[in-house]
Scaffold this active site. Structure first.
Site, PDB file in Angstrom:
ATOM      1  N   LYS A 155       0.835  -1.217   0.000  1.00  0.00           N
ATOM      2  CA  LYS A 155       0.000   0.000   0.000  1.00  0.00           C
ATOM      3  C   LYS A 155       0.869   1.265   0.000  1.00  0.00           C
ATOM      4  CE  LYS A 155      -2.098  -1.205   3.889  1.00  0.00           C
ATOM      5  NZ  LYS A 155      -1.418  -2.489   4.169  1.00  0.00           N
ATOM      6  N   ARG A 206     -10.211   0.167   7.990  1.00  0.00           N
ATOM      7  CA  ARG A 206      -9.816  -1.221   8.249  1.00  0.00           C
ATOM      8  C   ARG A 206     -10.885  -2.008   8.965  1.00  0.00           C
ATOM      9  NH1 ARG A 206      -3.535  -2.042   9.043  1.00  0.00           N
ATOM     10  NH2 ARG A 206      -3.053  -0.001   8.300  1.00  0.00           N
ATOM     11  N   ARG A 215      11.960  -5.783   4.908  1.00  0.00           N
ATOM     12  CA  ARG A 215      11.559  -4.383   4.725  1.00  0.00           C
ATOM     13  C   ARG A 215      12.430  -3.414   5.530  1.00  0.00           C
ATOM     14  NH1 ARG A 215       5.641  -1.972   5.491  1.00  0.00           N
ATOM     15  NH2 ARG A 215       5.760  -3.021   7.507  1.00  0.00           N
ATOM     16  N   ARG A 253      10.931  -1.627  11.227  1.00  0.00           N
ATOM     17  CA  ARG A 253       9.791  -1.351  12.107  1.00  0.00           C
ATOM     18  C   ARG A 253       9.656  -2.430  13.189  1.00  0.00           C
ATOM     19  NH1 ARG A 253       4.677   0.097   8.327  1.00  0.00           N
ATOM     20  NH2 ARG A 253       3.672  -1.275   9.839  1.00  0.00           N
ATOM     21  N   ARG A 299      -0.707  -9.647  12.868  1.00  0.00           N
ATOM     22  CA  ARG A 299      -1.283  -8.573  12.037  1.00  0.00           C
ATOM     23  C   ARG A 299      -2.091  -9.169  10.895  1.00  0.00           C
ATOM     24  NH1 ARG A 299       4.005  -5.449  10.656  1.00  0.00           N
ATOM     25  NH2 ARG A 299       2.721  -4.280   9.193  1.00  0.00           N
TER      26      ARG A 299
HETATM   27  P1  AP5 Z   1       4.792  -1.667   1.871  1.00  0.00           P
HETATM   28  O1  AP5 Z   1       4.488  -0.792   0.715  1.00  0.00           O
HETATM   29  O2  AP5 Z   1       5.541  -1.095   3.022  1.00  0.00           O
HETATM   30  O3  AP5 Z   1       3.447  -2.407   2.363  1.00  0.00           O
HETATM   31  P2  AP5 Z   1       2.213  -1.862   3.199  1.00  0.00           P
HETATM   32  O4  AP5 Z   1       0.996  -2.488   2.616  1.00  0.00           O
HETATM   33  O5  AP5 Z   1       2.259  -0.374   3.297  1.00  0.00           O
HETATM   34  O6  AP5 Z   1       2.534  -2.552   4.591  1.00  0.00           O
HETATM   35  P3  AP5 Z   1       2.336  -2.026   6.079  1.00  0.00           P
HETATM   36  O7  AP5 Z   1       3.109  -2.950   6.972  1.00  0.00           O
HETATM   37  O8  AP5 Z   1       2.650  -0.569   6.168  1.00  0.00           O
HETATM   38  O9  AP5 Z   1       0.832  -2.279   6.265  1.00  0.00           O
HETATM   39  P4  AP5 Z   1       0.055  -2.381   7.576  1.00  0.00           P
HETATM   40  O10 AP5 Z   1      -1.312  -2.172   7.085  1.00  0.00           O
HETATM   41  O11 AP5 Z   1       0.265  -3.585   8.381  1.00  0.00           O
HETATM   42  O12 AP5 Z   1       0.728  -1.231   8.493  1.00  0.00           O
HETATM   43  P5  AP5 Z   1       0.346   0.280   8.771  1.00  0.00           P
HETATM   44  O13 AP5 Z   1       1.572   1.041   8.915  1.00  0.00           O
HETATM   45  O14 AP5 Z   1      -0.691   0.745   7.845  1.00  0.00           O
HETATM   46  O15 AP5 Z   1       5.584  -2.941   1.289  1.00  0.00           O
HETATM   47  C1  AP5 Z   1       6.038  -3.960   2.180  1.00  0.00           C
HETATM   48  C2  AP5 Z   1       7.420  -4.482   1.746  1.00  0.00           C
HETATM   49  O16 AP5 Z   1       7.277  -5.189   0.512  1.00  0.00           O
HETATM   50  C3  AP5 Z   1       8.454  -3.384   1.468  1.00  0.00           C
HETATM   51  O17 AP5 Z   1       9.695  -3.894   1.824  1.00  0.00           O
HETATM   52  C4  AP5 Z   1       8.356  -3.179  -0.061  1.00  0.00           C
HETATM   53  O18 AP5 Z   1       9.561  -2.678  -0.594  1.00  0.00           O
HETATM   54  C5  AP5 Z   1       8.058  -4.597  -0.535  1.00  0.00           C
HETATM   55  N1  AP5 Z   1       7.203  -4.671  -1.725  1.00  0.00           N
HETATM   56  C6  AP5 Z   1       6.114  -3.890  -2.006  1.00  0.00           C
HETATM   57  N2  AP5 Z   1       5.536  -4.299  -3.168  1.00  0.00           N
HETATM   58  C7  AP5 Z   1       6.267  -5.363  -3.603  1.00  0.00           C
HETATM   59  C8  AP5 Z   1       6.168  -6.225  -4.744  1.00  0.00           C
HETATM   60  N3  AP5 Z   1       5.200  -6.078  -5.653  1.00  0.00           N
HETATM   61  N4  AP5 Z   1       7.088  -7.210  -4.868  1.00  0.00           N
HETATM   62  C9  AP5 Z   1       8.086  -7.369  -3.931  1.00  0.00           C
HETATM   63  N5  AP5 Z   1       8.230  -6.587  -2.829  1.00  0.00           N
HETATM   64  C10 AP5 Z   1       7.330  -5.593  -2.680  1.00  0.00           C
HETATM   65  O19 AP5 Z   1      -0.338   0.129  10.219  1.00  0.00           O
HETATM   66  C11 AP5 Z   1       0.457  -0.269  11.329  1.00  0.00           C
HETATM   67  C12 AP5 Z   1      -0.432  -0.530  12.535  1.00  0.00           C
HETATM   68  O20 AP5 Z   1      -1.135   0.682  12.877  1.00  0.00           O
HETATM   69  C13 AP5 Z   1      -1.545  -1.563  12.330  1.00  0.00           C
HETATM   70  O21 AP5 Z   1      -1.072  -2.880  12.564  1.00  0.00           O
HETATM   71  C14 AP5 Z   1      -2.581  -1.117  13.360  1.00  0.00           C
HETATM   72  O22 AP5 Z   1      -2.208  -1.535  14.652  1.00  0.00           O
HETATM   73  C15 AP5 Z   1      -2.462   0.403  13.319  1.00  0.00           C
HETATM   74  N6  AP5 Z   1      -3.412   1.001  12.368  1.00  0.00           N
HETATM   75  C16 AP5 Z   1      -3.127   1.627  11.185  1.00  0.00           C
HETATM   76  N7  AP5 Z   1      -4.253   2.026  10.568  1.00  0.00           N
HETATM   77  C17 AP5 Z   1      -5.281   1.650  11.372  1.00  0.00           C
HETATM   78  C18 AP5 Z   1      -6.702   1.740  11.248  1.00  0.00           C
HETATM   79  N8  AP5 Z   1      -7.278   2.303  10.189  1.00  0.00           N
HETATM   80  N9  AP5 Z   1      -7.451   1.232  12.265  1.00  0.00           N
HETATM   81  C19 AP5 Z   1      -6.885   0.674  13.359  1.00  0.00           C
HETATM   82  N10 AP5 Z   1      -5.554   0.527  13.520  1.00  0.00           N
HETATM   83  C20 AP5 Z   1      -4.760   1.002  12.529  1.00  0.00           C
HETATM   84 MG    MG Z   2       2.419   0.988   4.893  1.00  0.00          MG
END
Ligand code: AP5
Ligand code: MG
Length: 215
Positions: free
Chosen positions: A14, A88, A128, A161, A172
């Site tokens: 994402k 979410r 990552r 992270r 997760r």
């Molecule tokens: P990356 O682009 O970083 O993936 P991402 O989908 O952004 O992953 P996140 O870990 O950020 O998602 P998340 O939803 O768990 O965490 P968030 O920070 O939103 O890519 C991942 C890796 O893969 C990278 O190394 C990249 O280079 C590689 N990659 C990408 N595409 C690729 C491809 N096609 N091929 C190969 N490699 C690739 O949330 C964190 C925490 O915050 C949550 O767990 C929750 O506790 C809380 N939170 C956030 N939002 C909410 C909400 N709305 N409600 C409640 N709690 C929330």
């Molecule tokens: Mg992210």
């Protein structure tokens, strides 16, 4: 004002794809994960509360996240925004539509679902690296920075992270299946969803997203 939602499992890409959309269309990137990490780094009360849930691989409460998003939506100045990681839960999805109607007199334009398996997620999280300032994602094998340990975009240090350790990644993913998977069905039913294969090369996914956004 265009409103896009990127939805998908942890590590589905994402954040990586949001940066591409922002570069091409000039939209604002709104990541609730980045906003929560910023609160944690500032040691605010909200940040302390959020940290407990994030470290356990659980969701932060709807109340906190919806409140944060309501404030954020009032500040958007660009011609569009990419919501990354929100909504979410079904409660967040329903509230988002209400907030958008109130603020902009419109609903979401498109939801992009980046579809990946648990195996891909585990592989990606293991390598990552994240920018400590802008939150950009890199990968030790699939998406290397130009200079080791340094963000291409702003020259800041990259870090691993805390929630990327294998045990929390599994939690997760379970949390995602339980709470967020129903949101995908909800948007499909509303005919807003484009389902995109997230297990191909990053640039190919970007191409598919761009063609889906030619509305
Ligand atoms: P990356 O682009 O970083 O993936 P991402 O989908 O952004 O992953 P996140 O870990 O950020 O998602 P998340 O939803 O768990 O965490 P968030 O920070 O939103 O890519 C991942 C890796 O893969 C990278 O190394 C990249 O280079 C590689 N990659 C990408 N595409 C690729 C491809 N096609 N091929 C190969 N490699 C690739 O949330 C964190 C925490 O915050 C949550 O767990 C929750 O506790 C809380 N939170 C956030 N939002 C909410 C909400 N709305 N409600 C409640 N709690 C929330
Ligand atoms: Mg992210």
């Amino acid at each position: 004002m265009k409103i896009l939602v990127l939805i998908g499992a942890p590590g589905s890409g994402k954040g990586t794809q949001a940066k591409q959309i922002v570069d091409k269309y000039g939209y604002e990137h709104v990541s609730t994960g980045d906003m929560l990490r910023e609160e944690i780094s500032q040691k605010s009360l909200l940040g302390l509360e959020a940290k407990k849930a994030i470290d356990a691989g659980q969701l932060v409460s709807d109340e906190i996240v919806i409140g944060m998003m309501k404030t954020k939506l009032q500040t958007i100045k660009s011609n569009g925004c990419v919501l990354d990681g929100f909504p979410r839960t079904l409660a967040q999805a329903e509230k988002l539509s209400k907030m958008l109607i109130e603020e902009y007199n419109k609903d979401i334009d498109k939801v992009i679902y980046i579809n990946v398996s648990l195996n891909a997620v585990i592989d990606r999280m293991a390598g990552r690296l994240t920018c400590s300032v802008c939150g950009a994602s890199y990968h030790k094998i699939y998406n290397m920075p130009l200079v080791e340990g340094v963000c291409d975009l702003d020259g800041s240090k990259l870090y691993v992270r805390e929630d990327d350790v294998a045990e929390v990644v599994h939690k997760r993913f379970d949390t995602y299946m339980l709470n967020t998977f129903p949101v995908i069905a909800y948007y499909k039913h509303k005919n807003l969803l484009d389902d995109i294969d997230g297990e191909i090369e990053i640039a190919k996914i970007t191409e598919k997203i761009f063609s889906s956004l030619e509305f």
